[in-house]
Design a protein around this motif. Sequence first.
Motif, PDB file in Angstrom:
ATOM      1  N   GLU A 266       0.817  -1.215   0.000  1.00 60.55           N
ATOM      2  CA  GLU A 266       0.000   0.000   0.000  1.00 60.55           C
ATOM      3  C   GLU A 266       0.849   1.263   0.000  1.00 60.55           C
ATOM      4  O   GLU A 266       0.524   2.239  -0.665  1.00 60.55           O
ATOM      5  CB  GLU A 266      -0.920   0.004   1.214  1.00 60.55           C
ATOM      6  N   VAL A 267       1.941   1.258   0.736  1.00 58.30           N
ATOM      7  CA  VAL A 267       2.750   2.462   0.851  1.00 58.30           C
ATOM      8  C   VAL A 267       3.852   2.543  -0.207  1.00 58.30           C
ATOM      9  O   VAL A 267       4.376   3.625  -0.461  1.00 58.30           O
ATOM     10  CB  VAL A 267       3.375   2.620   2.259  1.00 58.30           C
ATOM     11  N   PHE A 268       4.188   1.429  -0.820  1.00 49.61           N
ATOM     12  CA  PHE A 268       5.351   1.363  -1.706  1.00 49.61           C
ATOM     13  C   PHE A 268       5.289   2.356  -2.867  1.00 49.61           C
ATOM     14  O   PHE A 268       6.165   3.211  -3.005  1.00 49.61           O
ATOM     15  CB  PHE A 268       5.524  -0.062  -2.246  1.00 49.61           C
ATOM     16  N   LEU A 269       4.284   2.261  -3.704  1.00 45.86           N
ATOM     17  CA  LEU A 269       4.220   3.115  -4.897  1.00 45.86           C
ATOM     18  C   LEU A 269       4.128   4.600  -4.549  1.00 45.86           C
ATOM     19  O   LEU A 269       4.887   5.399  -5.098  1.00 45.86           O
ATOM     20  CB  LEU A 269       3.073   2.687  -5.808  1.00 45.86           C
TER      21      LEU A 269
ATOM     22  N   VAL B 149       5.179   6.205  -1.870  1.00 46.03           N
ATOM     23  CA  VAL B 149       6.441   6.669  -1.282  1.00 46.03           C
ATOM     24  C   VAL B 149       7.516   6.788  -2.357  1.00 46.03           C
ATOM     25  O   VAL B 149       8.249   7.774  -2.411  1.00 46.03           O
ATOM     26  CB  VAL B 149       6.891   5.750  -0.118  1.00 46.03           C
ATOM     27  N   VAL B 150       7.599   5.798  -3.239  1.00 47.31           N
ATOM     28  CA  VAL B 150       8.602   5.850  -4.315  1.00 47.31           C
ATOM     29  C   VAL B 150       8.317   7.019  -5.251  1.00 47.31           C
ATOM     30  O   VAL B 150       9.231   7.770  -5.617  1.00 47.31           O
ATOM     31  CB  VAL B 150       8.667   4.514  -5.086  1.00 47.31           C
ATOM     32  N   LEU B 151       7.059   7.206  -5.635  1.00 48.08           N
ATOM     33  CA  LEU B 151       6.723   8.343  -6.509  1.00 48.08           C
ATOM     34  C   LEU B 151       7.055   9.671  -5.834  1.00 48.08           C
ATOM     35  O   LEU B 151       7.603  10.579  -6.457  1.00 48.08           O
ATOM     36  CB  LEU B 151       5.247   8.300  -6.897  1.00 48.08           C
TER      37      LEU B 151
ATOM     38  N   TRP C 204       0.546   8.887   1.281  1.00 49.20           N
ATOM     39  CA  TRP C 204       1.939   8.535   1.533  1.00 49.20           C
ATOM     40  C   TRP C 204       2.918   9.262   0.620  1.00 49.20           C
ATOM     41  O   TRP C 204       4.117   9.190   0.848  1.00 49.20           O
ATOM     42  CB  TRP C 204       2.124   7.029   1.403  1.00 49.20           C
ATOM     43  N   VAL C 205       2.442   9.970  -0.389  1.00 51.11           N
ATOM     44  CA  VAL C 205       3.345  10.676  -1.305  1.00 51.11           C
ATOM     45  C   VAL C 205       4.147  11.732  -0.549  1.00 51.11           C
ATOM     46  O   VAL C 205       5.344  11.902  -0.783  1.00 51.11           O
ATOM     47  CB  VAL C 205       2.569  11.298  -2.491  1.00 51.11           C
TER      48      VAL C 205
END
Length: 168
Positions: A35-38, A40-42, A82-83
Amino acid sequence: MNKRGHVLNAVLLSIGLGYVLDPSGDVSTFATIAEVFLPVVLGALFPDVDTAFGRHRKTLHNLPVLLVFVAHPIYHGGNLQWVWLGVLTHYVLDMFGSRRGIALFYPFWDEEFGFPSGVTTSSEYAEVVTVVITALELAGVAVLVYVLPQYLPPGITRLLAENTALIA
């Protein structure tokens, strides 16, 4: 920090954040990581878009831009909450991990702020510095979640309440 360092930071931060938010270590932890991965990476890569236009480490590396990302989930919620964390960790990495620093108050003030702890982006120690800073960021998140949860945004408090018994 270079792009590789920001990606490494975001990936390690996402994995660590998954375990901080849901320390059970089972499928729900991996769902939290997913859920947080994409987002946070973006978020971690977004500030460097200013290399294609504007002034790098100024145009998208400042507090007004960060405030937009922090305010967005307050009004819209969803997975984009999360962004802002990715953007914030990008700033932290550029301030503490790099010698140059960032222009926090741009466009009002052009001066770049950094700390003498940084290394050049081509340094052989860049990845080590990235991992150390990421560990410190995760420690800060853990303190917020477990010691000072009253200072977390409401959306994150709700997520914690749904997934764990950490927040009363």
